[in-house]
Design an enzyme around this catalytic site. Structure first.
Site, PDB file in Angstrom:
ATOM      1  N   ASP A  49      23.186 130.230  -4.115  1.00 37.09           N
ATOM      2  CA  ASP A  49      23.719 130.469  -2.772  1.00 37.09           C
ATOM      3  C   ASP A  49      24.867 131.466  -2.757  1.00 37.09           C
ATOM      4  O   ASP A  49      25.769 131.385  -1.927  1.00 37.09           O
ATOM      5  CB  ASP A  49      24.172 129.139  -2.115  1.00 37.09           C
ATOM      6  CG  ASP A  49      23.049 128.125  -2.091  1.00 37.09           C
ATOM      7  OD1 ASP A  49      21.898 128.525  -1.864  1.00 37.09           O
ATOM      8  OD2 ASP A  49      23.322 126.929  -2.323  1.00 37.09           O
ATOM      9  N   LYS A  55      22.453 136.135  -2.432  1.00 31.76           N
ATOM     10  CA  LYS A  55      21.460 137.052  -3.023  1.00 31.76           C
ATOM     11  C   LYS A  55      20.596 137.686  -1.939  1.00 31.76           C
ATOM     12  O   LYS A  55      20.237 138.853  -2.020  1.00 31.76           O
ATOM     13  CB  LYS A  55      20.569 136.289  -4.021  1.00 31.76           C
ATOM     14  CG  LYS A  55      21.352 135.698  -5.184  1.00 31.76           C
ATOM     15  CD  LYS A  55      20.467 134.902  -6.112  1.00 31.76           C
ATOM     16  CE  LYS A  55      19.982 133.593  -5.544  1.00 31.76           C
ATOM     17  NZ  LYS A  55      21.045 132.570  -5.355  1.00 31.76           N
ATOM     18  N   HIS A  97      17.485 131.448   1.327  1.00 28.17           N
ATOM     19  CA  HIS A  97      18.269 132.672   1.530  1.00 28.17           C
ATOM     20  C   HIS A  97      18.436 132.904   3.025  1.00 28.17           C
ATOM     21  O   HIS A  97      17.452 132.981   3.751  1.00 28.17           O
ATOM     22  CB  HIS A  97      17.547 133.886   0.933  1.00 28.17           C
ATOM     23  CG  HIS A  97      17.104 133.676  -0.488  1.00 28.17           C
ATOM     24  ND1 HIS A  97      17.989 133.426  -1.507  1.00 28.17           N
ATOM     25  CD2 HIS A  97      15.879 133.685  -1.046  1.00 28.17           C
ATOM     26  CE1 HIS A  97      17.310 133.293  -2.639  1.00 28.17           C
ATOM     27  NE2 HIS A  97      16.030 133.440  -2.388  1.00 28.17           N
ATOM     28  N   GLN A 127      17.727 130.769  -7.314  1.00 23.53           N
ATOM     29  CA  GLN A 127      18.697 129.951  -8.050  1.00 23.53           C
ATOM     30  C   GLN A 127      19.727 130.842  -8.757  1.00 23.53           C
ATOM     31  O   GLN A 127      20.083 131.865  -8.213  1.00 23.53           O
ATOM     32  CB  GLN A 127      18.008 128.988  -9.034  1.00 23.53           C
ATOM     33  CG  GLN A 127      17.189 127.915  -8.336  1.00 23.53           C
ATOM     34  CD  GLN A 127      15.876 128.429  -7.769  1.00 23.53           C
ATOM     35  OE1 GLN A 127      15.108 129.057  -8.466  1.00 23.53           O
ATOM     36  NE2 GLN A 127      15.599 128.159  -6.522  1.00 23.53           N
TER      37      GLN A 127
HETATM   38  P1  GDP Z   1      21.322 132.965  -1.560  1.00 17.15           P
HETATM   39  O1  GDP Z   1      20.586 131.692  -1.821  1.00 17.15           O
HETATM   40  O2  GDP Z   1      22.043 133.470  -2.759  1.00 17.15           O
HETATM   41  O3  GDP Z   1      20.479 134.023  -0.897  1.00 17.15           O
HETATM   42  O4  GDP Z   1      22.486 132.587  -0.524  1.00 17.15           O
HETATM   43  P2  GDP Z   1      22.381 131.661   0.792  1.00 17.15           P
HETATM   44  O5  GDP Z   1      21.716 132.451   1.855  1.00 17.15           O
HETATM   45  O6  GDP Z   1      21.832 130.319   0.461  1.00 17.15           O
HETATM   46  O7  GDP Z   1      23.915 131.423   1.095  1.00 17.15           O
HETATM   47  C1  GDP Z   1      24.778 132.469   1.335  1.00 17.15           C
HETATM   48  C2  GDP Z   1      25.343 132.331   2.761  1.00 17.15           C
HETATM   49  O8  GDP Z   1      26.469 133.157   2.885  1.00 17.15           O
HETATM   50  C3  GDP Z   1      24.386 132.790   3.854  1.00 17.15           C
HETATM   51  O9  GDP Z   1      24.554 131.941   4.954  1.00 17.15           O
HETATM   52  C4  GDP Z   1      24.837 134.193   4.181  1.00 17.15           C
HETATM   53  O10 GDP Z   1      24.571 134.576   5.530  1.00 17.15           O
HETATM   54  C5  GDP Z   1      26.308 134.093   3.946  1.00 17.15           C
HETATM   55  N1  GDP Z   1      26.974 135.316   3.472  1.00 17.15           N
HETATM   56  C6  GDP Z   1      26.504 136.253   2.587  1.00 17.15           C
HETATM   57  N2  GDP Z   1      27.461 137.174   2.338  1.00 17.15           N
HETATM   58  C7  GDP Z   1      28.548 136.810   3.069  1.00 17.15           C
HETATM   59  C8  GDP Z   1      29.868 137.343   3.203  1.00 17.15           C
HETATM   60  O11 GDP Z   1      30.237 138.330   2.588  1.00 17.15           O
HETATM   61  N3  GDP Z   1      30.725 136.652   4.035  1.00 17.15           N
HETATM   62  C9  GDP Z   1      30.354 135.523   4.710  1.00 17.15           C
HETATM   63  N4  GDP Z   1      31.250 134.915   5.488  1.00 17.15           N
HETATM   64  N5  GDP Z   1      29.122 134.997   4.594  1.00 17.15           N
HETATM   65  C10 GDP Z   1      28.242 135.633   3.783  1.00 17.15           C
HETATM   66  P1  IMO Z   2      19.086 129.642  -4.070  1.00 19.51           P
HETATM   67  O1  IMO Z   2      17.988 130.564  -4.481  1.00 19.51           O
HETATM   68  C1  IMO Z   2      21.535 126.128  -4.951  1.00 19.51           C
HETATM   69  C2  IMO Z   2      19.648 122.985  -7.386  1.00 19.51           C
HETATM   70  C3  IMO Z   2      19.385 121.653  -6.720  1.00 19.51           C
HETATM   71  C4  IMO Z   2      19.508 120.724  -7.918  1.00 19.51           C
HETATM   72  C5  IMO Z   2      18.904 121.542  -9.051  1.00 19.51           C
HETATM   73  C6  IMO Z   2      17.453 121.204  -9.348  1.00 19.51           C
HETATM   74  O2  IMO Z   2      19.176 129.414  -2.592  1.00 19.51           O
HETATM   75  O3  IMO Z   2      20.393 130.022  -4.691  1.00 19.51           O
HETATM   76  P2  IMO Z   2      15.181 121.717  -8.078  1.00 19.51           P
HETATM   77  O4  IMO Z   2      14.695 121.282  -6.722  1.00 19.51           O
HETATM   78  O5  IMO Z   2      15.198 123.173  -8.281  1.00 19.51           O
HETATM   79  O6  IMO Z   2      14.455 120.995  -9.197  1.00 19.51           O
HETATM   80  O7  IMO Z   2      16.694 121.173  -8.145  1.00 19.51           O
HETATM   81  O8  IMO Z   2      19.011 122.905  -8.652  1.00 19.51           O
HETATM   82  N1  IMO Z   2      19.078 124.158  -6.688  1.00 19.51           N
HETATM   83  C7  IMO Z   2      19.788 125.037  -5.983  1.00 19.51           C
HETATM   84  N2  IMO Z   2      21.108 125.062  -5.668  1.00 19.51           N
HETATM   85  N3  IMO Z   2      20.738 127.149  -4.564  1.00 19.51           N
HETATM   86  C8  IMO Z   2      19.421 127.156  -4.886  1.00 19.51           C
HETATM   87  O9  IMO Z   2      18.619 128.203  -4.653  1.00 19.51           O
HETATM   88  C9  IMO Z   2      18.876 126.041  -5.588  1.00 19.51           C
HETATM   89  N4  IMO Z   2      17.638 125.727  -6.047  1.00 19.51           N
HETATM   90  C10 IMO Z   2      17.786 124.576  -6.728  1.00 19.51           C
HETATM   91  O10 IMO Z   2      20.345 121.377  -5.726  1.00 19.51           O
HETATM   92  O11 IMO Z   2      20.869 120.518  -8.228  1.00 19.51           O
HETATM   93 MG    MG Z   3      20.485 129.740  -1.129  1.00 24.96          MG
END
Ligand code: GDP
Ligand code: IMO
Ligand code: MG
Length: 428
Positions: free
Chosen positions: A13, A16, A41, A223
């Site tokens: 998270d 990416k 994402h 991840q």
């Molecule tokens: P990913 O799994 O790595 O793609 O990340 P996620 O989407 O799960 O979580 C990242 C969150 O942060 C999302 O809600 C994005 O919209 C938000 N985000 C990404 N870059 C920024 C930033 O520079 N500032 C803020 N405030 N939010 C951001």
């Molecule tokens: P993105 O791509 C954050 C964590 C789960 C759990 C562990 C194993 O959005 O960054 P799983 O269901 O994969 O067997 O769970 O990994 N986990 C993540 N945590 N971001 C993710 O993906 C995750 N994908 C799995 O919370 O601890």
């Molecule tokens: Mg994520």
């Protein structure tokens, strides 16, 4: 023939999806090479917010060919739900290509994921419950179902029978659940066959040819490094290789094709699920980060555990992945703090560790050694050049850069597509 890999450098998270979106306009193919719909994402484009799980984020950009490669585990119901949801919002998904060798998540994998977690009790991993672990386990045990099996009913039935043979004993005798009928699974999987068929191909060949023609291919990791099954905080990890090497095995592209590895880090740290997290703030400061950063999971909605930036983790990620560039996201979330601690090393039973301890118990017992940096109060969301940032924000970024093992090439200052400071070109 640039082949660029984007990976999470912490526990997921990191943003990416947003980093992919940043360069997607200049790439030809975007490849998901690991994981499945455990990923989440969020990408914000104008007033529109997109939450992607199984499809790579690059699909949101016109003209890009999205690829789901062999290293991914696919829940076909989710795949078609996501395709339909994006199509109804005007996104062109017609170019999507799916590897014939990717493994398929079935309902027995989802069931096993949930019952094994329950069985583990206090030792549970806190998985997303999407069947990821059991599907990869079947792959390694050589009893998995692959996409190509769905096109031959005889083979499919044979494989489902083989897979369910032992599992039904487990479900009934150990977990006290009903046995899953082979027919149900076979029928469900066959129901997707005709819709799936035109998307399926040898994605390794497709990508090889694209690279040979000089096209730009982006490998979008799900991840993150610390959730990698080999290099993460095992057993509190996911079941795939979410590090840069996974882009090669997970897509059938030679490692020497990779020209750039972009590590995404938040300006602080979050984690979802169980497992060690030395800089975790189980207090009001953590709650402040959670609220300011909207740290609630895209996939499960769970509150994310929050803590300060951990430089040894970033350095470890730089090493394991061969990171060439970092993108720091969510710097804006730190605005308003008077002081910002950064973990520079750990202390374990009185001994200082400058790098990640190799022994897992040590990492569980590690307490951070912090260095404090002065904060800033000015809103930074409109900054587009490094020099636009307040001096203390510049100092903070420079400090974490010097500790993290690779240069920082972009800085996120807000969730929207354009809320970013570009320092070095991520593709050139
Ligand atoms: P990913 O799994 O790595 O793609 O990340 P996620 O989407 O799960 O979580 C990242 C969150 O942060 C999302 O809600 C994005 O919209 C938000 N985000 C990404 N870059 C920024 C930033 O520079 N500032 C803020 N405030 N939010 C951001
Ligand atoms: P993105 O791509 C954050 C964590 C789960 C759990 C562990 C194993 O959005 O960054 P799983 O269901 O994969 O067997 O769970 O990994 N986990 C993540 N945590 N971001 C993710 O993906 C995750 N994908 C799995 O919370 O601890
Ligand atoms: Mg994520």
């Amino acid at each position: 023939m640039p082949a660029v890999v984007i990976i999470g450098a912490q526990w997921g998270d990191e943003g990416k999806g947003k980093a992919t979106d940043l360069i997607a306009g200049r790439i030809d193919h975007v490849v998901k090479f690991n994981g499945g719909n455990n990923a989440g994402h969020t990408v914000v484009i104008g007033n529109e917010k997109y939450a992607l799980h199984l499809l790579p984020s690059g699909i949101l950009t016109d003209g890009v060919t999205p690829v789901i490669a062999n290293g991914v585990v696919i829940d076909l119901e989710v795949l078609f739900e996501e395709i339909d949801a994006l199509s109804s919002r005007g996104i062109d998904v017609s170019k999507l290509r799916v590897s014939a060798n990717a493994h398929v998540i079935t309902s027995y994998h989802r069931t096993l994921d949930k019952v094994t977690e329950r069985f583990l009790g206090k030792r549970q991993i806190g998985t997303t419950g999407r069947g990821i672990g059991p599907t990869y386990a079947d792959k390694i045990n050589r009893v998995g179902i692959r996409v190509q099996d769905i096109f031959d009913e005889g083979i499919l039935r044979q494989k489902v029978e083989g897979a369910l043979d032992l599992k039904n004993h487990l479900l009934v005798k150990i977990y006290n659940r009903r046995a899953i009928p082979v027919d149900d699974i076979v029928h469900e999987l066959l129901s997707y066959a005709e819709r799936l068929r035109p998307m399926v191909c040898d994605t390794s060949l497709l990508l090889h040819e694209a690279l040979a023609e000089g096209k730009t291919v982006l490998f979008e990791g799900g991840q993150a490094t610390m959730l990698d099954v080999d290099h993460g905080t095992y057993p509190f990890v996911t079941s795939s290789n979410s590090t840069a090497g996974g882009a090669s095995t997970g897509s059938g592209i030679g490692p020497n094709a990779i020209t750039r590895v972009i590590g995404i880090v938040k300006a602080y740290t979050t984690r979802v699920g169980s497992g060690p997290f030395p800089t975790e703030l189980d207090n009001d400061e953590g709650e402040r980060l959670r609220q300011a950063g909207a740290e609630f999971g895209t996939t499960t909605g769970r509150p994310r555990r929050c803590g300060w930036y951990d430089a040894p983790v970033a350095r470890y990620s730089a090493r394991i992945n061969g990171v060439t560039d970092f993108v720091v996201t969510k710097l804006d979330v730190l605005t308003g703090l008077s002081e910002i601690p950064v973990c520079v090393a750990y202390q374990v039973d009185g001994v200082r560790f400058d790098e990640m301890p190799v022994n897992q118990s040590d990492f569980h017992h590690a307490t951070p050694i912090y260095e404090n940096f002065p904060g800033w109060t000015d809103d930074i969301s409109a900054a587009r050049k490094f020099e636009d940032l307040p001096a203390n924000a510049q100092n903070y970024v420079r400090a974490i850069e010097s500790m993290s093992g690779a240069r920082i090439s972009a800085i996120g200052v807000g969730p929207a597509r354009d809320e970013i400071i570009a320092i070095h070109d991520l593709l050139d």
